[in-house]
Enzyme design. Structure first.
Site, short mmCIF file in Angstrom:
data_model
loop_
_atom_site.label_atom_id
_atom_site.label_comp_id
_atom_site.label_asym_id
_atom_site.label_seq_id
_atom_site.Cartn_x
_atom_site.Cartn_y
_atom_site.Cartn_z
CD GLU A 261 -3.29 -1.06 0.24
OE1 GLU A 261 -3.08 0.02 -0.59
OE2 GLU A 261 -3.96 -1.62 -0.17
NE ARG A 265 -3.24 2.74 -0.60
CZ ARG A 265 -4.75 2.57 -0.15
NH1 ARG A 265 -5.40 3.86 -0.35
NH2 ARG A 265 -5.45 1.23 0.19
CG ASP A 394 -6.33 -7.23 -7.52
OD1 ASP A 394 -4.84 -7.70 -6.76
OD2 ASP A 394 -7.04 -6.36 -6.98
CD GLU A 528 -11.32 -1.96 -8.38
OE1 GLU A 528 -12.16 -1.43 -7.73
OE2 GLU A 528 -10.01 -1.33 -7.55
C1 DMJ Z 1 -6.64 0.30 -4.81
O1 DMJ Z 1 -5.82 0.48 -4.25
C2 DMJ Z 1 -5.75 -0.43 -5.56
O2 DMJ Z 1 -6.27 -0.37 -7.15
C3 DMJ Z 1 -5.79 -1.28 -5.93
O3 DMJ Z 1 -4.57 -2.24 -6.31
C4 DMJ Z 1 -6.18 -2.59 -5.45
N1 DMJ Z 1 -7.60 -1.65 -5.38
C5 DMJ Z 1 -7.39 -0.98 -4.28
C6 DMJ Z 1 -9.09 0.68 -4.41
O4 DMJ Z 1 -9.95 -0.97 -4.92
#
Ligand code: DMJ
Length: 636
Positions: A261, A265, A394, A528
């Site tokens: 994260e 971010r 993902d 998404e």
């Molecule tokens: C985001 O922090 C990013 O897209 C991450 O890859 C997974 N999904 C969250 C938001 O839904």
């Protein structure tokens, strides 16, 4: 008279003399005189000794200093040469000694002079002097902290299309203005009620945080929102955020954070802000933070821990992860940012860490060609055989494709790994429902779960983005697959009361894209589905994607907007929803940015020049055919 005698002999108080002793005053005076004499004698002996030592002790300049850590040991370079063999060298040595003595003499006199001057000063003057010196030291320390170490200059990648993107159609422009207004509301609310906190509680109107940020105030929303503000032309707000970062963003905190994260971010957000604005501070902060993440890689395999303490560097994994494993979507979503860090700093460590992960994965057996979501960083073995293109898996697939795009399509190893993985996913996970909806299920120990997450919906955009360059000329096929996923995800929105998508939806026992469990019915401002609409729009210009995006924007504004910002809702099937009272930082980083891009012209952030990280932070394509990344040759 018996006067109490307090003689200042060696600073010690002499007890009051007995009445008997008081009757021998002459004797006392004689004693004082002889004491003074002895003192004088000692003093002069001491001075003579110092003087002698100064001239006759061995010369230190002829000795090498060996720092053994505990004490300095003096060892002669070599025995001095006899003067008759090397007369010139002897003369040189004497001159050297003489000049050294002169220097010592001058220094000594200067020190004496300074000491005398000090003694002449009053107590108050001395105090004031000490105070000034103290403040100077504090100031110097502050300056040292503030002035960041300059990083080596590198060729700045082409930075194109970072603003404007004004659409020509007035109705589209109106929609775009509305999205900017929503961004302003989200930002202003955070500015007013949650400034400096990671996120905002828009109903309670106060700061919010979760364990991914380690409960320290790191201003996640500020960092995540910066590039969206910049693209939207909200420059005062951007400046405000920049100022906060300059003055407050400090990573020397005792906080245990999520490596993934923080990477997507913070490092992603800071790097994007740097590339967009050219402000050095963002690059410097990104590098400072990245340094703090590196200890997470100190595991027996080099697969990083999920969490790391920024202060101690101690890492560990989530308690809930199968068999103490690290998570595929976490350790597999570092590549883009880490390659940029090596590019900007010249430090090969970042690049090597992520390439090591790639090489290790390439050597492993994969059940049915699929990557399980769990990998133990101690043993290097897979945990539970669970494969998903949604949560836990993902962005691993996303970063394989984007590594190739970001390298200006030179990283063919990444492209091949992506193609192979997608082929296995198509074979085992992608199905059509009875009602004709294409969905991506989850593979659990040899069984396909016919359930798709909101998170999985990003894959529509990924398939479209990867269409060009796919093997066997399957570009059309992958663009079509992207369109089908976009359609399914739109259905998951359209079949709810609020026209907002649930967290997970099923394709089972007559169910088509609807959530069953209460704890899967929430919408937390996720991006998404809108992300996929935007990619599909860019590649097809089919107006339905703008239409679907606008439906979502209106629903968010109607059901998630409150006076203190935007909140997630707990049940998208209820006409009377309750709020979760969290304004997620990714709402400003991703959801609103993708909406804004959807209603902008294509010259804003052209995809030939920019690659968006998984948190929608754009990083420029690096032309690696003309540039060798430090450390990359050693890897091959
Ligand atoms: C985001 O922090 C990013 O897209 C991450 O890859 C997974 N999904 C969250 C938001 O839904």
């Amino acid at each position: 008279m018996t006067t109490p005698a307090l003689l200042p002999l060696s600073g010690r108080r002499i007890p009051t003399l007995s009445p008997g002793a008081a009757s021998f005053p002459h004797h006392r005076a004689t004693l004082r005189l002889s004491e003074k004499f002895i003192l004088l004698l000692i003093l002069s002996a001491f001075i003579t000794l110092c003087f002698g030592a100064f001239f006759f002790l061995p010369d230190n300049s002829k000795h090498k200093r060996f720092d053994l850590g505990l004490e300095d040991v003096l060892i002669p370079h070599s025995a001095p040469s006899p003067p008759d063999h090397k007369p010139q060298r002897g003369r040189d040595l004497m001159e050297e000694e003489e000049s050294l003595r002169d220097k010592i003499r001058v220094d000594h006199e200067r020190a004496l002079q300074e000491a005398k001057e000090k003694l002449r000063k009053s107590r108050d003057e001395l105090r004031a002097e000490i105070q000034t010196e103290k403040s100077k030291v504090v100031e110097d320390l502050k300056k040292k902290k503030e002035v960041p170490k300059p990083l080596p200059p590198v060729p700045m990648p082409k930075v194109v299309g970072v603003n404007d993107g004004d659409p020509v159609e007035p109705d589209v422009k109106e929609k775009r203005d509305k999205i900017r207004e929503m961004m302003k509301h989200a930002w202003d609310s955070y500015r007013q009620y949650g400034w400096g906190h990671n996120e905002l509680k828009p109903l309670a109107k106060k700061g919010h945080s979760t364990n991914i940020f380690g409960n320290s105030q790191m201003g996640a929303t500020i960092v995540d929102a910066l590039d969206s503000l910049y693209m939207m032309g909200l420059h005062d707000e951007f400046k405000d955020g920049q100022e906060w970062i300059e003055q407050n963003l400090d990573f020397s905190v005792n906080a245990e954070v999520s490596v993934f994260e923080v990477n997507i971010r913070f490092i992603g957000g800071l790097l994007a802000a740097y590339y967009l604005s050219g402000q050095e501070v963002f690059k410097v902060k990104a590098v400072q933070l990245a340094e703090k993440l590196l200890p997470a890689f100190n595991t027996p395999t080099g697969i990083p821990w999920a969490m790391v303490n920024l202060k101690s560097g101690v890492g560990r994994n989530w308690g809930w992860a199968s068999a103490g494993s690290s998570i595929l979507a976490e350790f597999g979503t570092l590549h883009m940012e880490f390659v940029h860090l090596t590019y900007l700093t010249g430090n090969p460590a970042y690049y090597q860490k992520v390439m090591h992960i790639r090489k290790l994965l390439a050597k492993m057996d994969r059940p049915n060609g699929l990557y399980p979501n769990y990998l133990n960083p101690r043993t290097g073995r897979w945990g539970q055989h669970h494969t998903s293109v949604g949560g836990l898996g993902d962005s691993f697939y996303e970063y394989l494709l984007k590594a190739w795009l970001m390298s200006d399509k030179t990283d063919t190893e990444a492209r091949k790994t992506y193609d192979d993985a997608i082929e296995a996913i198509e074979r085992h996970l992608i199905r059509k429902s009875n009602g004709g909806l294409t969905f991506i299920g989850e593979w659990k120990n040899g069984h396909l779960e016919r359930k798709m997450g909101h998170l999985t919906c990003f894959a529509g955009g990924m398939f479209a983005l990867g269409a060009d360059g796919s093997p066997d000329d399957k570009a059309g096929h992958y663009l079509q697959l992207g369109a089908e996923i976009a359609h399914t995800c739109h259905e998951s929105y359209d079949r709810t009361v609020l026209k907002l998508g649930p967290e997970a939806f099923k394709f089972d026992s007559g169910l088509e894209a609807v959530a069953v469990r209460q704890n899967e019915k929430y919408y937390i401002l996720r991006p998404e589905v809108i992300e996929t609409y935007w990619y599909m729009w860019r590649f097809t210009h089919d107006p339905k994607y703008r239409q679907w995006g606008w439906e979502a924007a209106q629903a968010i504004d109607k059901y998630c907007r409150v006076s203190g910002g935007f909140s997630g809702v707990k049940d998208v099937y209820s006409s009377n929803p309750t709020y979760d009272d969290v304004q997620q930082s990714f709402f400003l980083a991703e959801t609103l940015k993708y909406l804004y891009l959807l209603f902008s012209s294509d010259d804003l952030m052209p995809l030939e020049s920019w690659v968006f990280n998984t948190e929608a932070h754009p990083l420029p394509v690096l032309h690696l055919a003309n540039f060798t990344l430090p450390g990359s040759q050693a890897q091959r």
